[in-house]
Design a protein around this motif. Structure first.
Motif, PDB file in Angstrom:
ATOM      1  N   THR A  98      -3.306  -3.313  -8.443  1.00 43.81           N
ATOM      2  CA  THR A  98      -4.507  -2.663  -8.948  1.00 43.81           C
ATOM      3  C   THR A  98      -4.572  -1.229  -8.427  1.00 43.81           C
ATOM      4  OG1 THR A  98      -6.910  -2.863  -9.185  1.00 43.81           O
ATOM      5  CG2 THR A  98      -5.995  -3.471  -7.055  1.00 43.81           C
ATOM      6  N   GLY A  99      -5.146  -0.344  -9.238  1.00 52.09           N
ATOM      7  CA  GLY A  99      -5.422   1.011  -8.806  1.00 52.09           C
ATOM      8  C   GLY A  99      -4.272   1.982  -8.780  1.00 52.09           C
ATOM      9  N   LEU A 100      -3.155   1.672  -9.459  1.00 56.97           N
ATOM     10  CA  LEU A 100      -2.044   2.619  -9.488  1.00 56.97           C
ATOM     11  C   LEU A 100      -2.474   3.923 -10.153  1.00 56.97           C
ATOM     12  CD1 LEU A 100       0.922   0.290 -10.588  1.00 56.97           C
ATOM     13  CD2 LEU A 100       0.524   1.243  -8.302  1.00 56.97           C
ATOM     14  N   SER A 101      -1.768   4.988  -9.878  1.00 54.47           N
ATOM     15  CA  SER A 101      -2.088   6.300 -10.461  1.00 54.47           C
ATOM     16  C   SER A 101      -1.809   6.351 -11.959  1.00 54.47           C
ATOM     17  CB  SER A 101      -1.289   7.388  -9.753  1.00 54.47           C
ATOM     18  OG  SER A 101       0.101   7.157  -9.917  1.00 54.47           O
ATOM     19  N   GLY A 102      -1.097   5.377 -12.451  1.00 57.51           N
ATOM     20  CA  GLY A 102      -0.765   5.271 -13.865  1.00 57.51           C
ATOM     21  C   GLY A 102       0.003   3.987 -14.080  1.00 57.51           C
TER      22      GLY A 102
ATOM     23  N   PRO B  58      10.687   6.885   2.807  1.00 55.08           N
ATOM     24  CA  PRO B  58      10.472   7.566   4.082  1.00 55.08           C
ATOM     25  C   PRO B  58       9.158   8.321   4.161  1.00 55.08           C
ATOM     26  CG  PRO B  58      11.999   8.831   2.774  1.00 55.08           C
ATOM     27  CD  PRO B  58      11.696   7.579   2.000  1.00 55.08           C
ATOM     28  N   THR B  59       8.481   8.537   3.038  1.00 52.33           N
ATOM     29  CA  THR B  59       7.245   9.308   3.045  1.00 52.33           C
ATOM     30  C   THR B  59       6.092   8.451   2.533  1.00 52.33           C
ATOM     31  OG1 THR B  59       8.534  11.294   2.582  1.00 52.33           O
ATOM     32  CG2 THR B  59       6.152  11.442   2.245  1.00 52.33           C
ATOM     33  N   PRO B  60       5.095   8.171   3.361  1.00 54.83           N
ATOM     34  CA  PRO B  60       3.927   7.431   2.885  1.00 54.83           C
ATOM     35  C   PRO B  60       3.239   8.167   1.734  1.00 54.83           C
ATOM     36  CG  PRO B  60       3.947   7.515   5.280  1.00 54.83           C
ATOM     37  CD  PRO B  60       5.011   8.460   4.795  1.00 54.83           C
ATOM     38  N   VAL B  61       2.566   7.398   0.879  1.00 53.88           N
ATOM     39  CA  VAL B  61       1.885   7.932  -0.296  1.00 53.88           C
ATOM     40  C   VAL B  61       0.385   7.721  -0.134  1.00 53.88           C
ATOM     41  CG1 VAL B  61       1.575   7.629  -2.792  1.00 53.88           C
ATOM     42  CG2 VAL B  61       3.864   7.470  -1.790  1.00 53.88           C
ATOM     43  N   THR B  62      -0.390   8.740  -0.465  1.00 55.25           N
ATOM     44  CA  THR B  62      -1.838   8.608  -0.452  1.00 55.25           C
ATOM     45  C   THR B  62      -2.277   8.060  -1.806  1.00 55.25           C
ATOM     46  OG1 THR B  62      -2.062  10.451   1.080  1.00 55.25           O
ATOM     47  CG2 THR B  62      -4.020   9.843  -0.173  1.00 55.25           C
ATOM     48  N   THR B  63      -2.801   6.847  -1.802  1.00 55.18           N
ATOM     49  CA  THR B  63      -3.242   6.172  -3.022  1.00 55.18           C
ATOM     50  C   THR B  63      -4.202   5.059  -2.640  1.00 55.18           C
ATOM     51  OG1 THR B  63      -2.530   4.919  -4.984  1.00 55.18           O
ATOM     52  CG2 THR B  63      -1.246   4.599  -2.986  1.00 55.18           C
TER      53      THR B  63
ATOM     54  N   THR C 164       0.849  -1.187   0.000  1.00 51.90           N
ATOM     55  CA  THR C 164       0.000   0.000   0.000  1.00 51.90           C
ATOM     56  C   THR C 164       0.883   1.234   0.000  1.00 51.90           C
ATOM     57  OG1 THR C 164      -0.099   0.256   2.406  1.00 51.90           O
ATOM     58  CG2 THR C 164      -1.767  -1.188   1.391  1.00 51.90           C
ATOM     59  N   GLY C 165       0.287   2.363  -0.296  1.00 53.40           N
ATOM     60  CA  GLY C 165       1.018   3.624  -0.246  1.00 53.40           C
ATOM     61  C   GLY C 165       1.387   4.018   1.170  1.00 53.40           C
TER      62      GLY C 165
ATOM     63  N   ALA D  82       3.837   9.449 -11.278  1.00 56.58           N
ATOM     64  CA  ALA D  82       3.352  10.362 -10.231  1.00 56.58           C
ATOM     65  C   ALA D  82       4.072  10.146  -8.904  1.00 56.58           C
ATOM     66  CB  ALA D  82       1.849  10.182 -10.042  1.00 56.58           C
ATOM     67  N   ASN D  83       4.603   8.948  -8.708  1.00 55.71           N
ATOM     68  CA  ASN D  83       5.306   8.599  -7.464  1.00 55.71           C
ATOM     69  C   ASN D  83       6.608   7.880  -7.804  1.00 55.71           C
ATOM     70  OD1 ASN D  83       3.239   9.309  -5.262  1.00 55.71           O
ATOM     71  ND2 ASN D  83       2.038   8.145  -6.750  1.00 55.71           N
ATOM     72  N   PRO D  84       7.607   8.644  -8.274  1.00 54.60           N
ATOM     73  CA  PRO D  84       8.845   8.018  -8.735  1.00 54.60           C
ATOM     74  C   PRO D  84       9.643   7.320  -7.635  1.00 54.60           C
ATOM     75  CG  PRO D  84       9.035  10.411  -8.771  1.00 54.60           C
ATOM     76  CD  PRO D  84       7.607  10.084  -8.468  1.00 54.60           C
ATOM     77  N   GLY D  85       9.433   7.692  -6.393  1.00 51.75           N
ATOM     78  CA  GLY D  85      10.111   7.022  -5.284  1.00 51.75           C
ATOM     79  C   GLY D  85       9.419   5.745  -4.857  1.00 51.75           C
TER      80      GLY D  85
END
Length: 140
Positions: free
Chosen positions: A61-65, A32-37, A26-27, A127-130
């Motif tokens: 499933t459900g990735l931003s891209g 070091p930084t959680p992702v909202t997804t 999950t995001g 959108a979330n390269p890290g």
């Protein structure tokens, strides 16, 4: 005195194949930084300690891209980020939802890390390269 093969071991390794379950990625688990997804992923497979072969399937499933990369990282606990150890090959044309099935040969050090739950898998997007989602690898 019994020999190691009588105890289910060969060359100090377990003789049977181990199951890979892993945590749901999950995001919120990204470091070091959680992702909202809303994206998630699961991993399953097997690990053979005699050949050091990891067979796995990751379904997301459900990735931003479309995923731009996927990796196994370590060593790291659930609250730490770590460097890339093994690239996960993404299928051509992979989208926001998909599956990859592959194998990886672990070094003895990576095997030790996997058995101590010090490896994680993650999937990156533009959108979330890290990394957009992450889950710890669990070998049983």
């Amino acid at each position: 005195m019994s020999c190691q093969s009588d105890l289910g071991f060969q060359d100090d390794k377990q003789a049977s194949t181990l199951r890979i379950t892993g945590e749901q990625a999950t995001g919120a688990k990204e470091r070091p930084t959680p992702v909202t997804t809303n994206a998630t992923a699961t991993i399953s497979g097997t690990y053979d300690p005699n050949t050091n072969i990891l067979n796995y399937t990751i379904t997301w499933t459900g990735l931003s891209g479309a995923p731009t990369a996927a990796h196994f990282h370590g060593p790291a606990d659930r609250n730490t980020a770590a460097g890339v150890l093994i690239a996960i090959p993404l299928p051509t044309g992979a989208g926001a939802s998909g599956t990859v099935t592959s194998t990886a040969t672990l070094t003895d050090q990576q095997e030790s890390q996997a058995l101590s739950q010090a490896l994680y898998y993650n999937i990156h997007t533009a959108a979330n390269p890290g990394g957009e989602i992450r889950g710890q690898l669990v070998v049983q």
